[in-house]
Design a protein around this motif. Structure first.
Motif: not given
Length: 415
Positions: A210-218, A222-240
């Protein structure tokens, strides 16, 4: 100038074809004037020595001279140089090594790289097909192979890239494998896979579809990467799988930044309202942890991210249980991008959401979907304009013009 000198040998078979000696020695100076080295190359036949002498002088004049000894390095050696020359993540290097072991090493590994010709490449493609691999996968691996030879050319190890001659009809610069309809799951298939996923990471599967993230990005939601009011995700970390000591303190874990982007270049992607609710339900059920409020925690270790490999294994198991074992986590990104293209969302928006380097990547990989979107757009506008222009038919046709004899009015419009 290159010179040829014949040196007689004392071999009793020196005048017979069975003589192993090479009496014709070509001496020449490499580019660089007097500072250039003066190598010597021996040949068994005079005509071979003459051909080499002419070629080496011509290459020097054209600025394309390559030291023949450089091309004697094996493909395996040049491959390692190529892998280590770029700035690759350890996980990417591991993936490349796996591809090498399965597809390149057995066929090319021990060959001198200068001995690999377009015919060799064609034989390798035939070998891949005989092993049951699809043409799209072979094309993708050939693109990687071409990159290795491009490196060898730029490093003056060989003179030409044999992959280009092996497929002259291929568009220059194309280095991505197009996606086909078979690579894109339907909505029902996506739902089937998610239904079989462990509840602990089911929200991660939703973020890929639903957001097009890669597996590591998914896995790094985190709560800090989410803008809950506007429904926007900042993709700035990944698990590797590698290189994560910066944050987690372990080789495997989470790190700042994503593929092709540093932390400061974080991309943003919209989050549908339904998936916002799924994220909230996940937090209600499993909580969050760490300073950033990470969504996903290892099922075995507290305050540790789930293993990247474990996440991929869970997807593979879920896809198999759903009866669609051929799909991978990348298939969910294909689903997201295809749905966005079907809705006529501009390509530059889609490319920004999913982290492509530019729209050219999106066009190359999803070209057949883009063409269909163009056709739908043309039909839509034709239907709209067709209804509105009906009363004006016959009034907007261009006039016919014919010459007349009147000098004062050289042309006459005929209705």
């Amino acid at each position: 100038m290159a010179t040829i000198k014949k040196e007689d040998c004392s071999c009793p078979r020196r005048k017979k074809p069975s003589c192993a000696h090479k009496p014709y020695r070509v001496s020449y100076r490499e580019p660089g004037g007097r500072a250039g080295k003066q190598p010597q190359v021996s040949f068994k036949k005079l005509e071979d020595a003459e051909a080499f002498a002419i070629k080496v002088e011509r290459d020097k004049d054209l600025g394309t001279y390559i030291n023949p000894k450089a091309g004697q390095r094996t493909f395996a050696v040049v491959w390692r140089e190529w892998v280590n020359a770029g700035v690759l993540e350890e996980s990417s290097k591991r993936n490349y090594q796996s591809v090498y072991d399965n597809h390149y090493g057995p066929f090319f590994g021990t060959k001198p790289i200068a001995s690999i010709t377009p015919t060799t490449i064609i034989e390798w493609e035939a070998d891949q097909r005989s092993r049951g691999y699809k043409q799209t996968g072979i094309d993708g691996r050939k693109n990687v192979l071409s990159s290795v030879f491009n490196y060898a050319v730029s490093a003056e190890i060989i003179g030409r890239n044999p992959c280009k001659k092996a497929n002259p009809r291929r568009r220059s610069g194309q280095s991505l494998t197009p996606v086909t309809d078979e690579d894109i799951p339907t909505m029902e298939e996506v739902l089937g896979i998610i239904a079989e996923a462990p509840k602990l990471i089911r929200a991660g599967f939703w973020s890929m579809a639903g957001c097009g993230t890669r597996p590591g990005e998914a896995l790094a939601l985190s709560d800090e990467s989410m803008n809950w009011e506007q429904g926007i995700l900042s993709v700035d970390h990944q698990v590797s799988a590698y290189g994560c000591q910066e944050i987690s303190g372990y080789r495997r874990g989470v790190k700042r930044g994503t593929k092709h982007r540093s932390f400061e270049q974080a991309r943003k992607t919209p989050v549908p309202q339904d998936i916002v609710e799924i994220f909230n339900d996940h937090i209600d059920a499993f909580g969050s942890w760490g300073e950033r409020g990470w969504f996903f925690e290892s099922p075995r270790l507290n305050e540790r991210h789930p293993s990247y490999d474990w996440y991929l294994d869970q997807f593979k198991a879920a896809a198999k249980a759903a009866g669609t074992p051929h799909y991978t986590p990348k298939s969910f990104r294909h689903f997201f991008i295809s749905e966005a293209i079907h809705e006529n969302i501009p390509l530059f928006e889609i490319a920004a959401w999913v982290g492509h380097r530019g729209t050219r990547t999106t066009e190359q990989v999803y070209g057949h979907l883009v063409r269909r979107a163009m056709e739908r757009g043309a039909r839509t506008m034709n239907n709209r304009l067709g209804l509105r222009l009906a009363p004006f038919k016959g009034l907007i046709l261009p006039p016919q013009v014919v010459p007349v004899d009147d000098h004062e009015d050289a042309w006459d419009d005929v209705a």
